[in-house]
Design a protein around this motif. Structure first.
Motif, PDB file in Angstrom:
ATOM      1  N   GLN A  23       0.918  -4.409   7.127  1.00  0.00           N
ATOM      2  CA  GLN A  23       1.312  -3.375   6.132  1.00  0.00           C
ATOM      3  C   GLN A  23       0.621  -3.779   4.785  1.00  0.00           C
ATOM      4  OE1 GLN A  23       5.532  -3.333   5.501  1.00  0.00           O
ATOM      5  NE2 GLN A  23       5.826  -3.567   7.400  1.00  0.00           N
ATOM      6  N   SER A  25      -1.680  -2.389   3.070  1.00  0.00           N
ATOM      7  CA  SER A  25      -1.742  -1.510   2.001  1.00  0.00           C
ATOM      8  C   SER A  25      -0.289  -1.182   1.239  1.00  0.00           C
ATOM      9  CB  SER A  25      -2.173  -0.272   2.622  1.00  0.00           C
ATOM     10  OG  SER A  25      -1.314   0.347   3.694  1.00  0.00           O
ATOM     11  N   HIS A  26       0.797  -1.559   1.955  1.00  0.00           N
ATOM     12  CA  HIS A  26       2.089  -1.387   1.450  1.00  0.00           C
ATOM     13  C   HIS A  26       2.569  -2.369   0.364  1.00  0.00           C
ATOM     14  CE1 HIS A  26       2.454   2.434   3.669  1.00  0.00           C
ATOM     15  NE2 HIS A  26       2.116   1.705   4.925  1.00  0.00           N
ATOM     16  N   ARG A 310      10.741  -8.134   3.940  1.00  0.00           N
ATOM     17  CA  ARG A 310      10.604  -6.747   3.010  1.00  0.00           C
ATOM     18  C   ARG A 310      11.690  -6.823   1.934  1.00  0.00           C
ATOM     19  NH1 ARG A 310      12.821  -2.204   1.774  1.00  0.00           N
ATOM     20  NH2 ARG A 310      14.769  -2.574   2.935  1.00  0.00           N
TER      21      ARG A 310
END
Length: 403
Positions: A23, A25-26, A310
């Motif tokens: 992830q 890029s996130h 997250r």
């Protein structure tokens, strides 16, 4: 790994690399930096020093901390230093705890607009307090407030709100007397809530018209001014959560409270219970469970490691954003003079109370100034060697009694 041993750093080290690879890029640069800092905290990657006890010759390796403000292990020292500075600001009056909370729809757009929305939360909450307090119908005085931003709920969900610590009174408009609030009552919560709601929505609408807000995903259509106006309309009719708790039991209680809240992060290591194949298990408080109105119900929750990380990263603040701010009497500009005047009007001399930080989230083996104590005999240990980031020590410390 059982309760008491597990740390956020362990979860990041075990699952962070895979999450970054999948992830990257996130994740923002700020989130990546926080992950790296927590993973490296108190490890050889940050360097450290070797300690030796002059009495029993016991050696011990102590690694440097990351000092990141989002790291659960690095906030105690910062909190102690901050509290030392705040002790002299306390007045011998009742203090109140006020909380301003944003409704869920605004919390959703706040995540992608942290600097703007969190900044408005501070500005409008402080303005609401000072405006209502200055009104002769309520108090008719200039008050002071320390506001602390928290962005999480107990389950690590995104829940932006500010905690305010406010003295129960203030300076009269002419500065010639101290005006105290009614015993046990600071300001009308209903009045505070209505003004906070109106001012915040006005400021948010202005920020939208100025092009300061960004929208993504399911909220992308809010970029249209007409859609945004329709979205705002229901928020003008619902009740916004603003509440005030009863006054603290003296300055000591104020400082003890501040020690728990000012430098708190999204979750303390002490709340972590286990990490296994099913995920990460931790304790949380269910404030919506009304089975015991006087105390929220303690429960456990298990999340996958990726979901836990997250949620933790939801609460990374923008670089340079101050999460503790002072307003009114204790604003940085003029604080010393106004507090001196307040003490003169209250006919008291400056007293500096002492405070002991005992909260589990702030407990540490390091005092404000390094003073390392031997775990074997209690003598003060000396630094005999230092090593820089990534440099290994020449040999592991000898076990006690080894030749």
């Amino acid at each position: 790994m059982g309760p008491g041993a597990l740390e956020v750093a362990d979860i990041f080290r075990a699952h962070g690399p895979a999450l970054r690879a999948a992830q990257r890029s996130h994740l923002s640069l700020g989130q990546l930096k926080v992950m790296t800092a927590i993973e490296q905290c108190r490890t050889a990657a940050l360097g450290g020093h070797v300690l030796r006890c002059p009495d029993c010759q016991h050696d011990q390796v102590s690694y440097n901390s990351c000092r990141n403000r989002h790291c659960p292990k690095c906030q105690a020292v910062a909190a102690k230093r901050w509290l030392e500075a705040r002790q002299a600001d306390l007045l011998p009056v009742d203090y109140y705890h006020v909380v301003f909370t944003l409704p869920a729809p605004i919390s959703d757009i706040a995540y992608y607009n942290k600097t703007v929305v969190y900044g408005l939360l501070f500005e409008i909450a402080a303005g609401t307090l000072t405006t209502i307090a200055a009104d002769p119908k309520h108090l008719g005085a200039e008050v002071g407030a320390t506001l602390v931003l928290h962005t999480w709920g107990s389950a690590l969900t995104h829940h932006p709100h500010v905690h305010g610590i406010v003295p129960g009174g203030g300076l009269s408009p002419d500065g010639k007397r101290w005006v105290s609030c009614k015993p046990g009552f600071f300001l009308s919560v209903r009045v505070l809530s209505r003004l906070f709601r109106r001012r915040f929505l006005e400021a948010l609408d202005e920020a939208h018209r100025a092009g300061k807000l960004q929208f993504f995903g399911e909220n992308a259509e809010l970029a249209d001014p007409k859609v945004f106006a329709r979205w705002l309309a229901p928020l003008r009719k619902i009740e916004w959560v603003v509440y005030a708790k009863r006054p603290f039991a003296g300055p000591q209680a104020v400082l003890a409270y501040l020690s728990r809240y000012t430098h708190r992060v999204a979750i303390a290591n002490s709340r972590l219970l286990a990490m296994d194949e099913s995920g990460v298990t931790f304790r949380w408080k269910d404030y919506r469970d009304k089975s015991n109105p006087d105390r929220p119900k303690h429960k456990t929750m298990t999340l996958t490691a990726d979901e836990f990380i997250r949620r933790f990263l939801l609460h990374v603040l923008p670089s340079g954003f101050h999460r503790i701010r002072h307003f009114g009497l204790i604003a940085n500009n003029g604080r010393k003079e106004k507090l001196a005047l307040a003490r003169e009007l209250l006919n008291v001399v400056t007293a500096v109370p002492s405070v002991q930080i005992t909260d589990a989230n702030a407990a540490t083996d390091e005092p404000v100034r390094p003073n390392f104590v031997c775990t074997h005999c209690g003598a003060r240990m000396l630094v005999v060697e230092t090593f820089i980031r990534g440099q290994t020590i020449r040999a592991p410390p000898l076990a006690r009694g080894s030749p």
